[in-house]
Motif scaffolding. Sequence first.
Motif, mmCIF file in Angstrom:
data_model
loop_
_atom_site.group_PDB
_atom_site.id
_atom_site.type_symbol
_atom_site.label_atom_id
_atom_site.label_comp_id
_atom_site.label_asym_id
_atom_site.label_seq_id
_atom_site.Cartn_x
_atom_site.Cartn_y
_atom_site.Cartn_z
ATOM 1 N N LYS A 189 0.844 -1.211 0.000
ATOM 2 C CA LYS A 189 0.000 0.000 0.000
ATOM 3 C C LYS A 189 0.873 1.252 0.000
ATOM 4 O O LYS A 189 0.546 2.241 -0.652
ATOM 5 C CB LYS A 189 -0.931 0.019 1.218
ATOM 6 C CG LYS A 189 -2.046 -0.981 1.137
ATOM 7 C CD LYS A 189 -3.148 -0.455 0.258
ATOM 8 C CE LYS A 189 -4.340 -1.383 0.293
ATOM 9 N NZ LYS A 189 -5.238 -1.153 -0.811
ATOM 10 N N GLU A 218 2.280 1.650 -3.516
ATOM 11 C CA GLU A 218 1.205 2.138 -4.383
ATOM 12 C C GLU A 218 0.973 3.634 -4.167
ATOM 13 O O GLU A 218 0.842 4.395 -5.129
ATOM 14 C CB GLU A 218 -0.081 1.364 -4.100
ATOM 15 C CG GLU A 218 -1.261 1.818 -4.943
ATOM 16 C CD GLU A 218 -2.539 1.069 -4.614
ATOM 17 O OE1 GLU A 218 -3.508 1.226 -5.390
ATOM 18 O OE2 GLU A 218 -2.597 0.333 -3.612
ATOM 19 N N ALA A 249 1.527 6.507 -7.027
ATOM 20 C CA ALA A 249 0.353 7.334 -7.349
ATOM 21 C C ALA A 249 0.627 8.805 -7.046
ATOM 22 O O ALA A 249 0.214 9.686 -7.812
ATOM 23 C CB ALA A 249 -0.870 6.849 -6.570
ATOM 24 N N TRP A 290 -4.602 3.554 -14.096
ATOM 25 C CA TRP A 290 -3.878 3.232 -12.867
ATOM 26 C C TRP A 290 -4.515 2.070 -12.081
ATOM 27 O O TRP A 290 -3.795 1.149 -11.675
ATOM 28 C CB TRP A 290 -3.725 4.482 -12.004
ATOM 29 C CG TRP A 290 -3.124 4.225 -10.660
ATOM 30 C CD1 TRP A 290 -3.739 4.329 -9.457
ATOM 31 C CD2 TRP A 290 -1.792 3.798 -10.386
ATOM 32 N NE1 TRP A 290 -2.872 4.000 -8.439
ATOM 33 C CE2 TRP A 290 -1.666 3.663 -8.991
ATOM 34 C CE3 TRP A 290 -0.690 3.485 -11.181
ATOM 35 C CZ2 TRP A 290 -0.492 3.258 -8.374
ATOM 36 C CZ3 TRP A 290 0.486 3.083 -10.555
ATOM 37 C CH2 TRP A 290 0.572 2.973 -9.176
ATOM 38 N N TRP A 342 -1.858 -1.001 -11.525
ATOM 39 C CA TRP A 342 -1.174 -1.244 -10.254
ATOM 40 C C TRP A 342 -1.096 -2.728 -9.884
ATOM 41 O O TRP A 342 -0.040 -3.212 -9.482
ATOM 42 C CB TRP A 342 -1.756 -0.426 -9.105
ATOM 43 C CG TRP A 342 -1.116 -0.849 -7.814
ATOM 44 C CD1 TRP A 342 -1.702 -1.519 -6.789
ATOM 45 C CD2 TRP A 342 0.256 -0.704 -7.458
ATOM 46 N NE1 TRP A 342 -0.786 -1.791 -5.812
ATOM 47 C CE2 TRP A 342 0.435 -1.309 -6.201
ATOM 48 C CE3 TRP A 342 1.373 -0.149 -8.082
ATOM 49 C CZ2 TRP A 342 1.662 -1.355 -5.537
ATOM 50 C CZ3 TRP A 342 2.601 -0.192 -7.435
ATOM 51 C CH2 TRP A 342 2.730 -0.788 -6.178
ATOM 52 N N ALA A 389 2.372 -4.525 -9.003
ATOM 53 C CA ALA A 389 2.588 -4.923 -7.611
ATOM 54 C C ALA A 389 3.087 -6.357 -7.455
ATOM 55 O O ALA A 389 3.487 -6.759 -6.372
ATOM 56 C CB ALA A 389 1.281 -4.750 -6.821
#
Length: 161
Positions: free
Chosen positions: A52, A55, A59, A152, A156, A160
């Motif tokens: 997270k 990410e 972002a 996005w 992601w 990931a």
Amino acid sequence: MQTEPFGDVLRVAGHAELELGLAVLGVEGLEQALPVVRADLYLEAAEESGLKQAEAIVASLLRFAQKNRGLTRVLVGDALVHENPRLQARINQLLDRIEATLKQCLKVASAQGALAAEHDFGAHADLLVCYAMGRWQRFVKSGFKDDPLANWPAQWPILAR
């Protein structure tokens, strides 16, 4: 009426120096604005999953480009960078710190069981930085039409892994 020789050249050079100064200030602003280069990100490490965090970092890089078009041009080398090697060195340092932070987030993700222990954290962090830079590049080269955050949510999960 006497005119200064090279007056126009000096005015242009002064303008370029001003732009360069603003770009350096912009890079400093980026360093302060992005949580990826601030120590307080590490304080949140125990509270959030490593994936997270990674990410959120990527972002935020993409959102930064949306809001700061001129500086994004500098970051991708489209403006001013070739005029001063120190500016490019500063940008490279910034990107290295972002990559190191992402690598740390990915190691946290591994410790949390989200990634395998033998995962290549360096290669993965490099991929994420290259992805962000590529999105910045497309945004600039499209005349700011190709949104850096386009797709996005779908991209992601692929990034990931």
